[in-house]
Motif scaffolding. Sequence first.
Motif, PDB file in Angstrom:
ATOM      1  N   PHE A 141      11.522   0.762   0.516  1.00  0.00           N
ATOM      2  CA  PHE A 141      12.802   1.142   0.867  1.00  0.00           C
ATOM      3  C   PHE A 141      12.793   2.625   0.796  1.00  0.00           C
ATOM      4  O   PHE A 141      13.398   3.129   2.069  1.00  0.00           O
ATOM      5  N   TYR A 169      11.412  -4.925   2.583  1.00  0.00           N
ATOM      6  CA  TYR A 169      12.359  -4.004   2.811  1.00  0.00           C
ATOM      7  C   TYR A 169      13.917  -4.815   2.957  1.00  0.00           C
ATOM      8  O   TYR A 169      14.726  -4.354   2.305  1.00  0.00           O
ATOM      9  N   VAL A 173      16.911  -4.140   0.692  1.00  0.00           N
ATOM     10  CA  VAL A 173      18.510  -3.787   1.450  1.00  0.00           C
ATOM     11  C   VAL A 173      19.530  -4.725   0.743  1.00  0.00           C
ATOM     12  O   VAL A 173      20.518  -4.451   0.367  1.00  0.00           O
ATOM     13  N   ILE A 176      20.333  -4.337  -3.022  1.00  0.00           N
ATOM     14  CA  ILE A 176      21.049  -2.983  -3.017  1.00  0.00           C
ATOM     15  C   ILE A 176      22.537  -3.200  -2.790  1.00  0.00           C
ATOM     16  O   ILE A 176      23.540  -2.984  -3.287  1.00  0.00           O
ATOM     17  N   GLU A 177      22.588  -3.882  -1.384  1.00  0.00           N
ATOM     18  CA  GLU A 177      24.047  -3.999  -1.045  1.00  0.00           C
ATOM     19  C   GLU A 177      24.585  -5.000  -1.815  1.00  0.00           C
ATOM     20  O   GLU A 177      25.983  -4.754  -2.311  1.00  0.00           O
TER      21      GLU A 177
ATOM     22  N   LYS B  12      29.511   2.264   7.005  1.00  0.00           N
ATOM     23  CA  LYS B  12      29.314   0.822   7.466  1.00  0.00           C
ATOM     24  C   LYS B  12      30.216   1.006   8.838  1.00  0.00           C
ATOM     25  O   LYS B  12      29.614   0.255   9.723  1.00  0.00           O
ATOM     26  N   PHE B  19      24.593   0.950   5.160  1.00  0.00           N
ATOM     27  CA  PHE B  19      25.163   1.634   4.249  1.00  0.00           C
ATOM     28  C   PHE B  19      24.629   2.864   3.949  1.00  0.00           C
ATOM     29  O   PHE B  19      23.471   3.209   4.228  1.00  0.00           O
TER      30      PHE B  19
END
Lengths: 188, 183
Positions: A141, A169, A173, A176-177, B12, B19
Motif C-alpha cells: 500500500f 493492494y 485499500v 482502509i476504506e 472522492k 480517497f
Amino acid sequence: MKSKNREPDLLKELRNPKLKNKAFKDLLDLYQERLYWHIRKIVITHDNANDVLQDTFIKIYKGINNFKEQSSLHTWMYRIAYNESIRFLEKNKIKSSLNLNDGNNDYLNNLSQDVYFDGDEIQLKLHSIISKLSEKQQLVFQMKYFDDLSFREISEILDVNDNTLKSSYYSAVKTIEEEIVSDTLQTN
Amino acid sequence: MAKMNKKNKDHKEQSGNRFLKDDSQKRELVQEHKEYLGMDVPDDYFSKSKDTILNSIPIDNERTSKVIRLKPLIAYPIAASLLILVGIFVWLQIDTPAVNPKITNSEKIQSLDVDSEDFLVTSLLVEDDNLDAFLDDFIVNEILVEAELSEQQLENMIINSLFIEDSLLDSYINESLIENIVL
C-alpha cells in the motif's frame, strides 16, 4: 518519469571512475528524497531514516559495479533501501509498522515521540488503520500509494509475484476504506 | 475527524472511487507526507543530507593512477619492438671491430693471413714515391702485431701448461710448440 529516462546514461557514468563522483551527486539529487520517504515509512522516525538513508547510499556507491542490470537502477536502489531498513530494525530491535500485528502500540508510540511528526488526530487515525494491515499489505500500500511505484517495480523490489501484490493492494485499500467509513459513521 | 472526512470527500469527488489523495494532483513529496501522514523533516534537510553522504563515501576509488597502463594490444607490440631494437643495437656493438684491436685469438690470425695476401695486390697499385711509407705502415700494423700475437700465444701456452698433469706435460709442450711454429 524523467529520472527513469536518465538511468542508462547515469549508470554508464557511475561505472566510469572519472565521472563517478559527478554521477553520484546527480543520483542523490534524483533519488535521495524518494528513498528517504520510502525508508521513513518503514523505520518511522526521522533520525532512524536519516541513518538508514546514509547507509543505503554508501551501499549503492560501493555496489554500483556489481549491479547486474536484471532490474532497473531505481528498483535496485529501492531494494537496497528496503533491506537496509529491515536490517536496521532488526539490529536495533525496533518495532516498526511492519511488525505491529502482535498487538502492541510501539509503532504509534514511536511515531508520536518523533519530533518531526506533527500529525493531528486524523493523521494518527490513518497510521492506526495502516498499522492494522498485514506486513505485506502495508508495504504494498505504501509503495504503491505514497511512493507511486508500479506493481511491476514493487514486484522487483520485494521479489513477490505481480498478482499477489495486486491482491494485497486492493485488499488493503478496501480495508482502509471500510475503516474510514466505519469511523465516519461513528463520528456522525 | 471531520477534516479527514471532508478531505476524503473532496478526493472522492475528484478521483472517483479513490480517497486521501488524487493521482492527478502531483505534489512535492515533503508536502504530501506532511499532509497525509504528518511526517516532516528539518529545514534544508535534503541539501545537508546530500553533503553528509558525499563526505562519508569512500574516496579511495577516486584517486587517479600515476602509472599509465597501456592496453595489451598496444603494449605487447611496443615491448617486442623495443626488445628487438635493443637486441640489434647490442649485436651491432659486439660485431663492430675494436678501434685499437688487441689480437688474442686465432680468428684474428686468419684475418692477418688474408691481409697479407691483400698486401701484395695493394702494393702493385701504390706509386713508387709512396712505397716506402706503405711498407712502413704494413710493418707496423701487420708484422709487429703478428709478432706480438706469437709472443702472447707462447705466454698462454705456458700458463695453460701449469694446469696440465705432469704425465701429459711433455706431449702438451710438443703439440703447442708445433702449433705455434706452424702459425
